[in-house]
Design an enzyme around this catalytic site. Structure first.
Site, PDB file in Angstrom:
ATOM      1  N   SER A  24      -8.903 -29.233  42.224  1.00 34.08           N
ATOM      2  CA  SER A  24      -7.688 -29.773  42.852  1.00 34.08           C
ATOM      3  C   SER A  24      -6.794 -28.684  43.425  1.00 34.08           C
ATOM      4  CB  SER A  24      -6.887 -30.605  41.835  1.00 34.08           C
ATOM      5  OG  SER A  24      -6.543 -29.811  40.715  1.00 34.08           O
ATOM      6  N   ASN A 111      -2.014 -31.236  30.290  1.00 35.63           N
ATOM      7  CA  ASN A 111      -1.545 -32.622  30.461  1.00 35.63           C
ATOM      8  C   ASN A 111      -0.018 -32.694  30.552  1.00 35.63           C
ATOM      9  OD1 ASN A 111      -4.208 -33.127  30.208  1.00 35.63           O
ATOM     10  ND2 ASN A 111      -4.097 -34.160  28.215  1.00 35.63           N
ATOM     11  N   HIS A 157      15.925 -65.292  64.053  1.00 35.60           N
ATOM     12  CA  HIS A 157      14.673 -65.753  64.689  1.00 35.60           C
ATOM     13  C   HIS A 157      14.443 -65.054  66.031  1.00 35.60           C
ATOM     14  CE1 HIS A 157      14.924 -69.175  61.819  1.00 35.60           C
ATOM     15  NE2 HIS A 157      16.223 -69.109  62.120  1.00 35.60           N
ATOM     16  N   SER A 278       2.507 -42.187  80.337  1.00 39.37           N
ATOM     17  CA  SER A 278       1.135 -42.688  80.354  1.00 39.37           C
ATOM     18  C   SER A 278       0.300 -41.783  81.247  1.00 39.37           C
ATOM     19  CB  SER A 278       1.130 -44.119  80.900  1.00 39.37           C
ATOM     20  OG  SER A 278      -0.142 -44.437  81.437  1.00 39.37           O
ATOM     21  N   LYS A 284       5.593 -45.247  83.273  1.00 36.12           N
ATOM     22  CA  LYS A 284       5.826 -45.545  81.862  1.00 36.12           C
ATOM     23  C   LYS A 284       6.696 -44.511  81.142  1.00 36.12           C
ATOM     24  CE  LYS A 284       4.521 -48.521  79.782  1.00 36.12           C
ATOM     25  NZ  LYS A 284       3.243 -48.739  79.076  1.00 36.12           N
ATOM     26  N   GLU A 291       7.394 -45.697  67.460  1.00 41.07           N
ATOM     27  CA  GLU A 291       6.132 -46.364  67.086  1.00 41.07           C
ATOM     28  C   GLU A 291       5.437 -45.610  65.956  1.00 41.07           C
ATOM     29  OE1 GLU A 291       4.597 -48.424  71.179  1.00 41.07           O
ATOM     30  OE2 GLU A 291       4.680 -46.253  71.121  1.00 41.07           O
ATOM     31  N   GLN A 323      -5.276 -37.153  38.218  1.00 42.84           N
ATOM     32  CA  GLN A 323      -5.203 -36.051  39.190  1.00 42.84           C
ATOM     33  C   GLN A 323      -5.065 -36.589  40.620  1.00 42.84           C
ATOM     34  OE1 GLN A 323      -7.705 -32.472  38.596  1.00 42.84           O
ATOM     35  NE2 GLN A 323      -8.705 -33.054  40.514  1.00 42.84           N
ATOM     36  N   LYS A 326      -1.443 -36.720  43.027  1.00 44.96           N
ATOM     37  CA  LYS A 326      -0.703 -35.720  43.803  1.00 44.96           C
ATOM     38  C   LYS A 326      -0.848 -35.848  45.318  1.00 44.96           C
ATOM     39  CE  LYS A 326      -2.007 -32.885  40.636  1.00 44.96           C
ATOM     40  NZ  LYS A 326      -1.880 -33.813  39.480  1.00 44.96           N
TER      41      LYS A 326
HETATM   42  N1  ARG Z   1      -5.579 -30.925  37.452  1.00 37.25           N
HETATM   43  C1  ARG Z   1      -5.230 -31.852  36.410  1.00 37.25           C
HETATM   44  C2  ARG Z   1      -4.393 -32.993  36.985  1.00 37.25           C
HETATM   45  O1  ARG Z   1      -3.873 -32.828  38.027  1.00 37.25           O
HETATM   46  C3  ARG Z   1      -4.419 -31.156  35.372  1.00 37.25           C
HETATM   47  C4  ARG Z   1      -4.590 -31.696  34.021  1.00 37.25           C
HETATM   48  C5  ARG Z   1      -5.973 -31.437  33.532  1.00 37.25           C
HETATM   49  N2  ARG Z   1      -6.119 -31.927  32.188  1.00 37.25           N
HETATM   50  C6  ARG Z   1      -7.300 -32.197  31.704  1.00 37.25           C
HETATM   51  N3  ARG Z   1      -7.321 -32.641  30.478  1.00 37.25           N
HETATM   52  N4  ARG Z   1      -8.401 -32.086  32.372  1.00 37.25           N
HETATM   53  O2  ARG Z   1      -4.266 -34.027  36.400  1.00 37.25           O
END
Ligand code: ARG
Length: 461
Positions: A24, A111, A157, A278, A284, A291, A323, A326
């Site tokens: 990641s 975590n 409306h 355009s 145009k 948009e 994960q 993100k």
């Molecule tokens: N890259 C992981 C995430 O974004 C970080 C946490 C990883 N924890 C694990 N137990 N593998 O969630």
């Protein structure tokens, strides 16, 4: 691939495809500043429980400062193949401090670290989103100030309904964005809670003073349950919800302005700065900026539902599925902030052509409600007033007359309830507008005080 943070239990390496599949770093590298800030605070916490001595803590914090500076180089991550930003940062620390770096992860889990980093990143992103929203709100007020007295038809409306002041219309959007800022502040409060000290899921086995770490990192409070921390992405969804509503409001504004600037309405000029042409049709001038704002809505909503669905069936606590939060969060934030800024620029370049909506009011029966209400003010029950005003509208349409074409005599002849003063109501929609003087109404004095209030509210929002 670089050495993992969990080598001991494994005999063989990972499949190359899996390594790439699960990596990641290429997106969570955006968290590096937050990761370092959090790790420096954690080093201080480790000193407080005796894992690091003062000299070791100082060396680690200094090394992190160096990494922070080096990370500003755009090529900093070039060639890195660590699993994620947390592993990457620890490897950098190891390169600078050697075996000392092996102590940094004592009693800490990725975590809780990922939750911490995301919260730190999100705090400043929320600030940026609020600032962008407030700028747009200020621009709406500037637009209102350019034509404080302009009248436009208000629609229901998408049919002409009642005349309103142009600033009244703009203030409707001001209110939506004011709620958005409120929502972002609430999101900030729920984000601004320290997760560190939760360990992997069961709580840290080292006696950290979590409140002290919270103070160190500027968090208002600490989380109350370690399992909740590992499993929770509510704060991310909260932000995305707020972003979704901003996008919804932007999309409706974009749609309005696309319509109002088109030939069929013709009241707004969008300026060359925010329109495109355009490749085939020379005449145009297309509202592409608006948009795209409307279009990006789909993308931001998509990110929200993607994360919702990802989280919904997960057993407690952490699962690697998380994960996936993100990329959705980053994109939703990037798009939302961009769209806010784009709308501000469109607003800066926008010109109202007041004579056109004024004419649209005069050529339609936006005064019909004013007529019915004036009849009721003179004593007629409203259902009867409504019917009589409706008959006059029908008569006008059939005889090809606009409201202003009626003379006092014609009105009298049509129905004796139409006393001579009704001519003024038919002549000018502003007449009826004056009667809508309740707070929140479109009477000029109500709008003027709403504008003054809005300016003051924007300062303190
Ligand atoms: N890259 C992981 C995430 O974004 C970080 C946490 C990883 N924890 C694990 N137990 N593998 O969630």
């Amino acid at each position: 691939m670089q050495e993992k943070l969990y080598g001991g239990r494994f005999e063989a390496g990972q499949d190359k495809f899996f390594e790439k599949f699960s990596e990641s770093l290429h997106f969570d590298k955006r968290l590096i500043e937050a990761d370092i800030e959090g790790s420096q605070a954690f080093a201080r916490a480790l000193e407080s429980v005796g894992i690091l001595n003062a000299e070791e803590r100082a060396r680690i914090v200094r090394a992190f400062d160096e990494i922070q500076t080096e990370a500003r180089n755009p090529n900093y991550f070039h060639g890195a193949n660590d699993e994620d930003v947390h592993s990457f940062v620890i490897r950098q620390l190891k390169e600078k401090t050697g075996v000392l770096a092996d102590k940094i992860h004592t009693g800490r889990s990725r975590n809780e670290q990922v939750s911490l980093d995301t919260r730190l990143w999100l705090r400043s992103t929320i600030e940026t989103t609020i600032a962008a929203t407030r700028s747009l709100m200020g621009e709406l007020l500037n637009l209102a100030a350019k034509h404080p007295q302009a009248a436009i038809p208000g629609y229901t409306h998408l049919r002409r309904a009642q005349a309103v002041l142009w600033p009244h219309y703009l203030l409707a959007y001001f209110e939506m964005f004011a709620r958005d800022v409120e929502r972002l502040r609430q999101t900030y409060d729920r984000t601004n809670v320290l997760p560190l000290g939760s360990g992997a899921l069961a709580g840290s086995a080292f006696a950290f003073d979590r409140n002290a770490i919270a103070r160190d990192l500027g968090f208002a409070s600490i989380t109350r349950n370690s399992m909740d921390v590992s499993a929770d992405r509510d704060f991310v969804l909260d932000y995305m919800h707020a972003a979704n509503l901003i996008m919804l409001h932007l999309s409706r504004l974009a749609e309005d302005w696309i319509l109002y600037s088109g030939e069929e309405f013709g009241w707004l000029d969008l300026s060359d700065a925010v329109t495109s042409g355009s490749s085939l049709m020379p005449q145009k001038k297309n509202p592409d900026s608006l948009e795209l704002i409307r279009g990006k809505c789909g993308r931001v909503y998509g990110a929200y539902s993607a994360l919702f669905v990802t989280i919904k069936g997960l057993p407690l606590t952490y699962n690697r599925d998380m994960q996936e939060d993100k990329e959705q969060l980053f994109d939703a934030a990037d798009q939302t902030i961009q769209c806010l800024n784009m709308t501000t620029i469109v607003a800066q370049n926008l010109t109202l052509k007041p004579a056109i909506p004024e004419k649209a009011c005069a050529e339609s029966w936006v005064v019909a409600t004013d007529i019915a209400e004036a009849l009721s003010r003179a004593g007629m029950p409203f259902h009867q007033s409504h019917k009589l005003a409706g008959r006059l509208v029908l008569h006008g349409i059939k005889s090809g007359k606009n409201p202003a074409d009626f003379t006092a005599e014609e009105l009298q002849a049509f129905d004796p309830h139409f006393t001579p003063d009704f001519v003024f109501i038919l002549k000018d929609p502003r007449h009826g507008m004056q009667t809508r003087a309740v707070p929140g109404g479109t009477a000029p004095q109500s709008v003027a005080s709403a504008l003054v209030e809005a300016r003051a509210r924007l300062q303190s929002l």
